[in-house]
Design a protein around this motif. Structure first.
Motif, PDB file in Angstrom:
ATOM      1  N   VAL A  21       0.832  -1.206   0.000  1.00 28.93           N
ATOM      2  CA  VAL A  21       0.000   0.000   0.000  1.00 28.93           C
ATOM      3  C   VAL A  21       0.862   1.251   0.000  1.00 28.93           C
ATOM      4  O   VAL A  21       0.619   2.192  -0.765  1.00 28.93           O
ATOM      5  N   LEU A  22       1.900   1.282   0.817  1.00 31.37           N
ATOM      6  CA  LEU A  22       2.728   2.480   0.925  1.00 31.37           C
ATOM      7  C   LEU A  22       3.506   2.741  -0.363  1.00 31.37           C
ATOM      8  O   LEU A  22       3.588   3.881  -0.827  1.00 31.37           O
ATOM      9  N   LEU A  23       4.074   1.694  -0.942  1.00 35.19           N
ATOM     10  CA  LEU A  23       4.835   1.896  -2.175  1.00 35.19           C
ATOM     11  C   LEU A  23       3.916   2.292  -3.325  1.00 35.19           C
ATOM     12  O   LEU A  23       4.268   3.140  -4.154  1.00 35.19           O
ATOM     13  N   THR A  24       2.737   1.679  -3.388  1.00 33.41           N
ATOM     14  CA  THR A  24       1.769   2.075  -4.422  1.00 33.41           C
ATOM     15  C   THR A  24       1.325   3.506  -4.212  1.00 33.41           C
ATOM     16  O   THR A  24       1.170   4.273  -5.171  1.00 33.41           O
ATOM     17  N   PHE A  25       1.116   3.862  -2.971  1.00 31.19           N
ATOM     18  CA  PHE A  25       0.718   5.236  -2.651  1.00 31.19           C
ATOM     19  C   PHE A  25       1.785   6.234  -3.105  1.00 31.19           C
ATOM     20  O   PHE A  25       1.488   7.267  -3.720  1.00 31.19           O
ATOM     21  N   LEU A  26       3.046   5.928  -2.841  1.00 30.66           N
ATOM     22  CA  LEU A  26       4.122   6.823  -3.268  1.00 30.66           C
ATOM     23  C   LEU A  26       4.191   6.915  -4.791  1.00 30.66           C
ATOM     24  O   LEU A  26       4.440   7.986  -5.346  1.00 30.66           O
ATOM     25  N   SER A  27       3.946   5.804  -5.458  1.00 32.99           N
ATOM     26  CA  SER A  27       3.944   5.821  -6.921  1.00 32.99           C
ATOM     27  C   SER A  27       2.819   6.696  -7.456  1.00 32.99           C
ATOM     28  O   SER A  27       2.996   7.462  -8.413  1.00 32.99           O
ATOM     29  N   GLU A  28       1.638   6.595  -6.816  1.00 30.40           N
ATOM     30  CA  GLU A  28       0.497   7.406  -7.255  1.00 30.40           C
ATOM     31  C   GLU A  28       0.696   8.883  -6.956  1.00 30.40           C
ATOM     32  O   GLU A  28       0.033   9.739  -7.547  1.00 30.40           O
ATOM     33  N   LEU A  29       1.599   9.198  -6.049  1.00 29.32           N
ATOM     34  CA  LEU A  29       1.868  10.602  -5.726  1.00 29.32           C
ATOM     35  C   LEU A  29       2.772  11.275  -6.764  1.00 29.32           C
ATOM     36  O   LEU A  29       2.841  12.504  -6.821  1.00 29.32           O
ATOM     37  N   ARG A  30       3.464  10.502  -7.546  1.00 32.27           N
ATOM     38  CA  ARG A  30       4.442  11.087  -8.470  1.00 32.27           C
ATOM     39  C   ARG A  30       3.842  12.099  -9.427  1.00 32.27           C
ATOM     40  O   ARG A  30       4.434  13.169  -9.637  1.00 32.27           O
ATOM     41  N   PRO A  31       2.664  11.837 -10.026  1.00 30.60           N
ATOM     42  CA  PRO A  31       2.093  12.882 -10.899  1.00 30.60           C
ATOM     43  C   PRO A  31       1.812  14.186 -10.150  1.00 30.60           C
ATOM     44  O   PRO A  31       1.979  15.275 -10.708  1.00 30.60           O
ATOM     45  N   TRP A  32       1.404  14.076  -8.909  1.00 28.54           N
ATOM     46  CA  TRP A  32       1.146  15.281  -8.111  1.00 28.54           C
ATOM     47  C   TRP A  32       2.455  16.031  -7.851  1.00 28.54           C
ATOM     48  O   TRP A  32       2.494  17.264  -7.897  1.00 28.54           O
ATOM     49  N   MET A  33       3.512  15.282  -7.577  1.00 27.72           N
ATOM     50  CA  MET A  33       4.808  15.921  -7.307  1.00 27.72           C
ATOM     51  C   MET A  33       5.339  16.646  -8.536  1.00 27.72           C
ATOM     52  O   MET A  33       5.853  17.769  -8.447  1.00 27.72           O
ATOM     53  N   SER A  34       5.204  16.007  -9.695  1.00 27.50           N
ATOM     54  CA  SER A  34       5.735  16.625 -10.914  1.00 27.50           C
ATOM     55  C   SER A  34       4.916  17.824 -11.351  1.00 27.50           C
ATOM     56  O   SER A  34       5.459  18.783 -11.916  1.00 27.50           O
ATOM     57  N   GLN A  35       3.608  17.794 -11.094  1.00 27.15           N
ATOM     58  CA  GLN A  35       2.744  18.898 -11.510  1.00 27.15           C
ATOM     59  C   GLN A  35       2.757  20.058 -10.518  1.00 27.15           C
ATOM     60  O   GLN A  35       2.530  21.196 -10.880  1.00 27.15           O
ATOM     61  N   HIS A  36       3.011  19.769  -9.243  1.00 29.34           N
ATOM     62  CA  HIS A  36       2.917  20.816  -8.215  1.00 29.34           C
ATOM     63  C   HIS A  36       4.114  20.766  -7.278  1.00 29.34           C
ATOM     64  O   HIS A  36       3.979  20.496  -6.079  1.00 29.34           O
ATOM     65  N   PRO A  37       5.304  21.034  -7.774  1.00 32.35           N
ATOM     66  CA  PRO A  37       6.502  20.924  -6.932  1.00 32.35           C
ATOM     67  C   PRO A  37       6.594  22.003  -5.860  1.00 32.35           C
ATOM     68  O   PRO A  37       7.440  21.905  -4.978  1.00 32.35           O
ATOM     69  N   GLU A  38       5.728  23.037  -5.931  1.00 27.83           N
ATOM     70  CA  GLU A  38       5.805  24.105  -4.944  1.00 27.83           C
ATOM     71  C   GLU A  38       4.736  23.978  -3.859  1.00 27.83           C
ATOM     72  O   GLU A  38       4.604  24.872  -3.010  1.00 27.83           O
ATOM     73  N   SER A  39       3.976  22.898  -3.835  1.00 25.28           N
ATOM     74  CA  SER A  39       2.864  22.773  -2.905  1.00 25.28           C
ATOM     75  C   SER A  39       3.343  22.380  -1.509  1.00 25.28           C
ATOM     76  O   SER A  39       3.953  21.327  -1.314  1.00 25.28           O
ATOM     77  N   ALA A  40       3.034  23.239  -0.525  1.00 26.85           N
ATOM     78  CA  ALA A  40       3.389  22.931   0.864  1.00 26.85           C
ATOM     79  C   ALA A  40       2.553  21.781   1.403  1.00 26.85           C
ATOM     80  O   ALA A  40       3.044  20.949   2.174  1.00 26.85           O
ATOM     81  N   THR A  41       1.295  21.716   1.023  1.00 22.29           N
ATOM     82  CA  THR A  41       0.430  20.623   1.480  1.00 22.29           C
ATOM     83  C   THR A  41       0.967  19.285   1.004  1.00 22.29           C
ATOM     84  O   THR A  41       1.005  18.305   1.745  1.00 22.29           O
ATOM     85  N   LEU A  42       1.396  19.238  -0.248  1.00 22.02           N
ATOM     86  CA  LEU A  42       1.967  18.014  -0.786  1.00 22.02           C
ATOM     87  C   LEU A  42       3.281  17.685  -0.077  1.00 22.02           C
ATOM     88  O   LEU A  42       3.582  16.526   0.210  1.00 22.02           O
ATOM     89  N   GLY A  43       4.060  18.719   0.226  1.00 19.17           N
ATOM     90  CA  GLY A  43       5.307  18.505   0.961  1.00 19.17           C
ATOM     91  C   GLY A  43       5.065  17.931   2.339  1.00 19.17           C
ATOM     92  O   GLY A  43       5.790  17.044   2.799  1.00 19.17           O
ATOM     93  N   LEU A  44       4.028  18.425   3.009  1.00 17.76           N
ATOM     94  CA  LEU A  44       3.674  17.892   4.324  1.00 17.76           C
ATOM     95  C   LEU A  44       3.277  16.426   4.237  1.00 17.76           C
ATOM     96  O   LEU A  44       3.662  15.607   5.085  1.00 17.76           O
ATOM     97  N   LEU A  45       2.488  16.091   3.228  1.00 18.85           N
ATOM     98  CA  LEU A  45       2.065  14.709   3.039  1.00 18.85           C
ATOM     99  C   LEU A  45       3.263  13.799   2.810  1.00 18.85           C
ATOM    100  O   LEU A  45       3.371  12.715   3.395  1.00 18.85           O
ATOM    101  N   LEU A  46       4.181  14.229   1.962  1.00 20.50           N
ATOM    102  CA  LEU A  46       5.373  13.427   1.691  1.00 20.50           C
ATOM    103  C   LEU A  46       6.244  13.292   2.938  1.00 20.50           C
ATOM    104  O   LEU A  46       6.767  12.213   3.229  1.00 20.50           O
ATOM    105  N   SER A  47       6.395  14.388   3.673  1.00 18.46           N
ATOM    106  CA  SER A  47       7.214  14.344   4.880  1.00 18.46           C
ATOM    107  C   SER A  47       6.629  13.388   5.906  1.00 18.46           C
ATOM    108  O   SER A  47       7.346  12.601   6.531  1.00 18.46           O
ATOM    109  N   ALA A  48       5.310  13.443   6.090  1.00 14.02           N
ATOM    110  CA  ALA A  48       4.657  12.529   7.024  1.00 14.02           C
ATOM    111  C   ALA A  48       4.809  11.080   6.568  1.00 14.02           C
ATOM    112  O   ALA A  48       5.033  10.172   7.380  1.00 14.02           O
ATOM    113  N   THR A  49       4.684  10.856   5.261  1.00 13.98           N
ATOM    114  CA  THR A  49       4.792   9.491   4.735  1.00 13.98           C
ATOM    115  C   THR A  49       6.205   8.950   4.901  1.00 13.98           C
ATOM    116  O   THR A  49       6.407   7.827   5.366  1.00 13.98           O
ATOM    117  N   LEU A  50       7.191   9.748   4.520  1.00 12.01           N
ATOM    118  CA  LEU A  50       8.572   9.280   4.575  1.00 12.01           C
ATOM    119  C   LEU A  50       9.078   9.136   6.006  1.00 12.01           C
ATOM    120  O   LEU A  50      10.040   8.411   6.251  1.00 12.01           O
TER     121      LEU A  50
END
Length: 923
Positions: A70-99
Motif C-alpha cells: 500500500v505504501l509503495l503504491t501510494f508513493l507511486s500514485e503521488l508522483r504525478p502530483w509531485m511533478s505537476q505541483h513541486p511548490e505545494s506545501a500541502t503536498l510537501g507535508l504529506l510526503l514528509s509525514a509518509t517518509l
C-alpha cells in the motif's frame, strides 16, 4: 466549500478497512486531475483535494498504515502530483509525514527496487528545490529523507540533489571565520542541568483516556515527577564538562544537588518533589560518586571534595545542628540533609565514619543503619527464602540512609524472576504492597526507569497463563444475592493486582502509550492502554466476545451469578477489554428499562469484589468520558450518576477491597472530578454531584502547580513567557551568593510546548546578544551565559516536542551565512552556541537532540536521536496570546524509537491551514 461530511465518510471507510489510502488517492486523482489544478487549490483550506490530502497526512503520521504494498503504491500514485505541483506545501507535508513513518522505512528499505527509488527521487528533487526557497524547514526534512532512503537518480546525483548542500557549504565558510574562547564552567550551568532531571512537569495534553477538553476548550494540566537521571548520560556529560578534573567535578555535583534541593524548598515545591530531591541527594548521589572512587583524586581526597562542597552550600537551607531547632524556618523539611548525606557517604565507604563530626562541625544526631550497607545479591537471596521480607524492604525504600539503590535493584530482580517463573501468587503480594505504598515507587525510579520496571510486568500480562488454584468468595454484596464457588477467582485476583500496579506506575509517571516501546501493538497491554475505556458496538465484537459479554451480563444481573464456567472460558485480559462495552450495554439497558436501577446498581456492586475491582479503571474512565457528553437536557445523567455513585461511594466494601479501591480513586480522581464539574455546570440544580466530588477530593493530587502559575508567567511584561524566561536566566547570570536563584525548568518546557522551540531559542539568543552588547564578544559574562544556555538546550526533556532546541539550533546554522550578511553579531553567537551544544551532545551520545526518540528502557533514560521532520512544521507560530492560559492547540508530544522525525499531525494541520489561508506558510 467542501461538504463537512466528506472527511467523516472517508475516515469511517478507512477505519473499517473497506478502502485504503491508495483508493482515496486514485479517486481524488480521477476527481481532480493534477495537471488541471493550480497549486493554490492544493494549499487552500476548503478545497476537496486539500482536505483529502491533509486527511491522508494525518492517518499516515498516526501510524495507521502498515502494508509495504500500500505504501509503495501510494508513493507511486503521488508522483504525478509531485511533478505537476513541486511548490505545494500541502503536498510537501504529506510526503514528509509518509517518509517519516516507520512503516515507510520498512517498505522502502525492504521492498522498493532500485528503479523505484531512482524514479521517485527524480520527481522528489524538483519539489525540494522549489520548497528550499519558500520553506527551508520543509525542504530540509524532505532532503534528509531523500538521502536517508537513497531516493536518488545517479544521472543527477551531482547536480540538483545537492541543492541544499550548497547552502551548507556557503555557511561553512562563515563558520570558519568565527573564533571562540575556551568554555568556562559555572555553578549555574550544572544547577540548570540537574534541575531539568528532577522536576514535576506540567504536561498540557492529558492522556488519551482523559483526553476530553473542557467547555472552554482548554486541557487540564497533568503534573508528574519523572526523574530522568541516567548514570551513563550524566557521567558522559560531566566528563565532557570537566575534562578529567575530578576534584572539581565531585565538588560541583555535590553543591548542585544541595542547590536544587534548596531551590525546591524556597519555591515551596510539592512535598513529593522535595522528597525525591532529598532521596537523590542521600540515596542516589553517594552511590553515583562511588563510580569515581577507584580513580586517583590527588592532590585532593574525595573527603576533601565533600568538605569543600559543604562550605559552599546555602547555610539558611541547611543549617548547623544547633540551628535545626528553629521550627519557624522553612528549612525544617530539609534541615537534616547534610548529616543524612554524610552518613550515606560513610555507608558507601566514601569517607570514614569518624570524619562525619569534623565535616558537620558538631556531634551528629544519627548513626549508620544498624543493618549496615545492603548488597543486592544478599537481599535477593533473603527474600527468595522469606518472601515476607519483601514488604519490609519496600517500607525501607523511603528511608534516607543510603540503601535505597540496593533495595530497588533487588526488588526489580525479584519482580523479573517472579514474572519469568510465573509465580503470580508471590508477585500479587508485592504488587499490592507497592500500590499501597506508591510513594516508594519514586525511590525505585531513581535507579530503574519506569519503563524498565514495567517491562516484565507487561510481558507477564500479555502472556498470562492459567492456574489451577481454587478460591471462594469471602464477601458478596447483599443486593447481588450471588452465592457461588469459583475456582478461577485467584487467577483474576492475581491478574488484577499486576494490572493495578502497572496502571499505577503508568499514571504516577505520566507515561504515554508511545513510552512503552517494545510492546506488540496487538498485545493486551497495548490494547488496554490504547482503548480499554472505549466501548464497542455489538457488531464490532467477535462471536466469542459476544458470548463472553452475554455471560457477564447474565452473571451480574441475573440469578445464575458468576460461575466457574464463565470465568474459565473468559481470560482475565478478555474481561478487562470488555468492561467499557459491558458498561455501555448495561447503562443503555437501564435507560430503556430492560434493567431496573436497583438491578443495575446491584450488579455493579459485584465489581467491588477484590478480584474484579481493577476493572473499575476502565469502567470509571468510560463513565467519566461519557459524562463529558452530557448537556443541560441529557436524560442519561439520571442513569450515569447513580451508577457512578455505586462504584465510588459504595454502602460497604469487602475488607480486602478498601486499599485497591482507594488506589483506583487516586488514579482517576482528577479525571472524574473534571467530568463531574462539567456535568454540574450543565445541570447545576442536581443535588447528587456535590457528594461525589466530596468523596473524590481527598484523592486529588496535592500539588500547587496549575494554570495559575502559567498565567503568572504569561502575564510578565512586556513579552509574557519570553520575559519570564529572560528574567530567570538573568537571575542565574547574577548569582553571587550561596542561596540559589529561583529556577524551574517548567518555564523552558512551557515555552517549548506553547511557543515552539524556534521562539524559545530566539529568546535565549536574545539573552546572548544582550550580553555581547553589554560586555563584548570575548567577555566572561558572555561565556557564562553560553555555559548556562548550553545546559538549558542539552538538558533532557520528559516529552518529545515538535522540534527540540538542538534541532532548532541546527536549522539556524543552515541559514547562518545569509544571517551574517545582515547581523554578524547574532550569526557569530549562533555558531559559537552550536559548536558547544554539538560538542556536549556528541559526548553524551546524543547525536540528534535532547530527547527526540527517547528510549527509556533498560540502560537508562538517555538515547537521543535526530529529528528533521519536525523542522518542516517549526516556524508556524502558535498564535498564543501571552495574556491567556494554554490553548487547546497545544502540541501532543510523541516520541519515535527509531529517532525519525515525529509530530502530532492534528495540531500541525490545524495550524498549517491557518498559515496557508493567511499566506504566511510559504513566506
Amino acid at each position: 466549500m467542501v461538504d463537512p461530511r466528506l472527511p467523516i465518510y472517508l475516515e469511517a471507510l478507512l477505519d473499517s478497512n473497506r478502502i485504503d489510502i491508495v483508493h482515496v488517492l486514485v479517486a481524488i486523482t480521477q476527481y481532480a486531475n493534477p495537471s488541471h489544478l493550480d497549486s493554490a487549490s492544493l494549499d487552500a483550506v476548503d478545497t476537496v483535494q486539500s482536505r483529502v490530502l491533509r486527511l491522508m497526512t494525518k492517518r499516515i503520521a498516526n501510524g495507521t498504515v502498515h502494508s509495504d504494498t500500500v505504501l509503495l503504491t501510494f508513493l507511486s500514485e503521488l508522483r504525478p502530483w509531485m511533478s505537476q505541483h513541486p511548490e505545494s506545501a500541502t503536498l510537501g507535508l504529506l510526503l514528509s509525514a509518509t517518509l517519516s513513518s516507520p512503516a515507510t522505512q520498512h517498505a522502502i528499505t525492504g521492498a522498493a527496487s532500485r528503479k523505484f527509488k531512482a524514479s521517485f527521487g527524480r520527481d522528489l528533487t524538483p519539489l525540494i528545490s522549489s520548497l528550499s526557497s519558500s520553506n527551508i524547514q520543509l525542504a530540509s526534512a524532505l532532503s534528509y529523507y531523500q538521502k536517508q532512503y537513497d531516493l536518488q537518480d545517479g544521472d543527477v546525483l551531482d547536480g540538483s540533489l545537492n541543492i541544499l548542500n550548497g547552502v551548507d557549504m556557503a555557511a561553512l565558510s562563515f563558520q570558519d571565520t568565527v573564533m571562540d574562547n575556551e568554555p568556562i564552567i559555572t555553578r549555574a550551568g550544572l544547577y540548570v542541568y540537574l534541575n531539568a532531571m528532577h522536576l514535576d512537569i506540567a504536561l498540557f495534553k492529558p492522556k488519551k483516556s482523559e483526553n476530553v477538553a473542557g467547555k472552554d476548550g482548554t486541557d487540564t494540566p497533568q503534573i508528574t515527577d519523572r526523574p530522568l537521571f541516567d548514570d551513563m548520560t550524566v557521567m558522559n556529560f560531566l566528563n565532557a564538562r570537566y575534562k578529567g578534573n575530578l576534584p572539581v567535578l565531585v565538588t560541583d555535583i555535590i553543591v548542585a544537588a544541595f542547590d536544587i534541593l534548596a531551590n525546591a524548598m524556597y519555591r515551596t515545591e510539592p512535598q513529593r518533589t522535595i522528597t525525591i530531591l532529598r532521596s537523590f541527594l542521600v540515596n542516589k548521589l553517594p552511590a553515583f560518586l562511588g563510580n569515581y572512587t577507584a580513580i586517583t583524586f590527588a592532590p585532593l581526597s574525595i573527603e576533601t571534595c565533600i568538605g569543600q562542597a559543604l562550605l559552599r552550600i546555602d547555610p539558611h537551607a541547611f543549617p548547623s545542628l544547633s540551628q535545626m531547632f528553629d521550627f519557624s524556618s522553612k528549612s525544617s523539611s530539609v534541615s537534616e540533609a547534610r548529616q543524612e548525606f554524610l552518613f550515606s557517604c560513610a555507608l558507601h565507604s566514601l569517607i570514614p565514619e569518624g570524619s562525619i563530626e569534623v565535616l558537620l562541625g558538631d556531634v551528629p544526631m544519627q548513626s549508620l543503619p544498624a543493618s549496615g550497607r545492603y548488597m543486592k545479591a544478599d537481599l535477593v537471596a533473603e527474600c527468595t527464602s522469606n518472601p515476607a521480607k519483601i514488604e519490609d524492604l519496600i517500607g525501607e525504600l523511603e528511608n534516607m540512609e543510603g540503601n535505597a539503590g540496593e533495595i530497588a535493584g533487588a526488588l526489580f530482580e525479584i519482580i523479573s524472576t517472579l514474572c519469568s517463573n510465573n509465580d503470580t501468587l508471590t508477585l500479587k503480594g508485592i504488587c499490592n504492597c507497592l500500590v499501597r505504598k506508591s510513594t516508594a515507587l519514586d525511590s525505585v525510579v531513581l535507579f530503574c526507569s519506569p519503563q524498565t520496571l514495567l517491562q516484565p510486568l507487561c510481558h507477564l500480562l500479555d502472556n498470562w497463563e492459567g492456574h489451577e488454584d481454587q478460591g471462594t468468595f469471602d464477601h458478596v454484596p447483599a443486593t447481588c444475592m450471588l452465592t457461588c464457588t469459583v475456582e478461577n477467582q485467584p487467577v483474576y485476583d492475581e491478574f488484577g493486582s499486576v494490572l493495578l500496579l502497572v496502571s499505577t506506575i503508568k499514571h504516577r509517571f505520566e507515561l504515554q502509550p508511545s513510552d512503552l516501546t517494545g510492546l506488540d501493538p496487538d498485545s493486551f497491554t497495548s490494547r488496554y492502554f490504547r482503548s480499554a475505556s472505549e466501548s464497542r458496538t455489538i457488531e464490532q465484537l467477535s462471536e466469542h466476545e459476544n458470548e463472553l459479554l452475554g455471560g457477564w451480563i447474565r452473571g451480574l444481573f441475573e440469578a445464575e451469578g458468576i460461575n466457574d464456567e464463565l470465568m474459565s472460558t473468559c481470560k482475565p485480559a478478555e474481561f478487562h477489554l470488555l468492561i467499557a462495552t459491558l458498561f455501555d450495554q448495561s447503562i443503555k439497558a437501564c435507560q430503556t428499562r430492560t434493567l431496573t436501577m436497583e438491578t443495575l446498581k446491584g450488579g455493579f456492586e459485584y465489581l467491588l469484589e477484590t478480584f474484579l475491582l481493577p476493572s473499575l479503571l476502565a469502567a470509571l474512565t468510560w463513565l467519566a468520558n461519557t459524562l463529558w457528553l452530557t448537556t443541560s437536557t441529557s436524560p442519561q445523567t439520571d442513569t450515569l450518576l447513580p451508577a457512578l455513585s455505586t462504584l465510588i461511594k459504595p454502602n460497604s466494601l469487602p475488607p480486602d477491597s478498601t486499599t485497591p479501591h482507594s488506589a483506583v480513586l487516586s488514579l482517576l480522581a482528577s479525571t472524574l472530578t473534571s467530568s463531574l464539574t462539567h456535568t454540574q455546570q450543565q445541570q447545576p440544580t442536581r443535588p447528587d454531584i456535590a457528594p461525589l466530588l466530596a468523596v473524590l477530593k481527598p484523592h486529588l493530587p496535592s500539588h500547587n502547580h496549575n494554570f495559575t502559575e502559567l498565567e503568572s508567567w504569561t502575564r510578565t511584561q512586556p513579552d509574557g513567557l519570553a520575559s519570564t524566561m529572560t528574567n530567570m536566566v538573568q537571575g542565574l547570570l547574577s548569582w553571587s551568593f550561596a542561596s540559589p536563584p529561583s529556577y524551574t525548568h517548567r518555564i523552558i518546557h512551557s515555552s517549548i510546548s506553547l511557543l515552539g522551540a524556534s521562539s524559545t531559542l530566539d529568546t535565549l539568543l536574545n539573552i546572548l546578544t544582550a550580553q555581547t552588547s553589554l560586555h563584548g564578544p570575548n567577555s566572561t559574562e558572555l561565556d557564562t551565559a553560553l555555559d548556562i544556555i548550553v545546559a538549558i538546550i542539552v538538558a533532557p526533556l520528559p516529552f518529545t516536542p515538535l522540534l527540540s532546541l538542538p534541532s532548532a539550533l541546527r536549522l539556524r546554522i543552515d541559514t547562518v551565512n545569509q544571517l551574517a550578511k545582515k547581523d554578524a553579531v547574532r550569526a557569530t553567537i549562533i555558531v559559537r552556541l552550536h559548536r558547544r551544544v554539538e560538542s556536549v551532545l556528541a559526548a553524551v551520545g546524543a547525536s540528534g537532540g535532547n530527547n527526540e526518540g527517547l528510549d527509556l528502557g533498560a540502560g537508562g533514560n538517555g538515547g537521543l536521536n535526530m529529528s528533521t521532520n519536525a523542522a518542516a512544521f517549526e516556524g508556524m507560530d502558535m498564535n498564543i496570546s501571552m495574556n491567556m492560559g494554554p490553548s487547546s492547540g497545544q502540541s501532543m508530544m510523541l516520541r519515535d524509537e527509531r529517532g525519525m522525525p515525529t509530530t502530532d499531525i492534528d495540531d500541525v494541520l490545524a495550524e498549517t491551514e491557518g498559515q496557508i489561508a493567511s499566506g504566511d506558510f510559504m513566506g
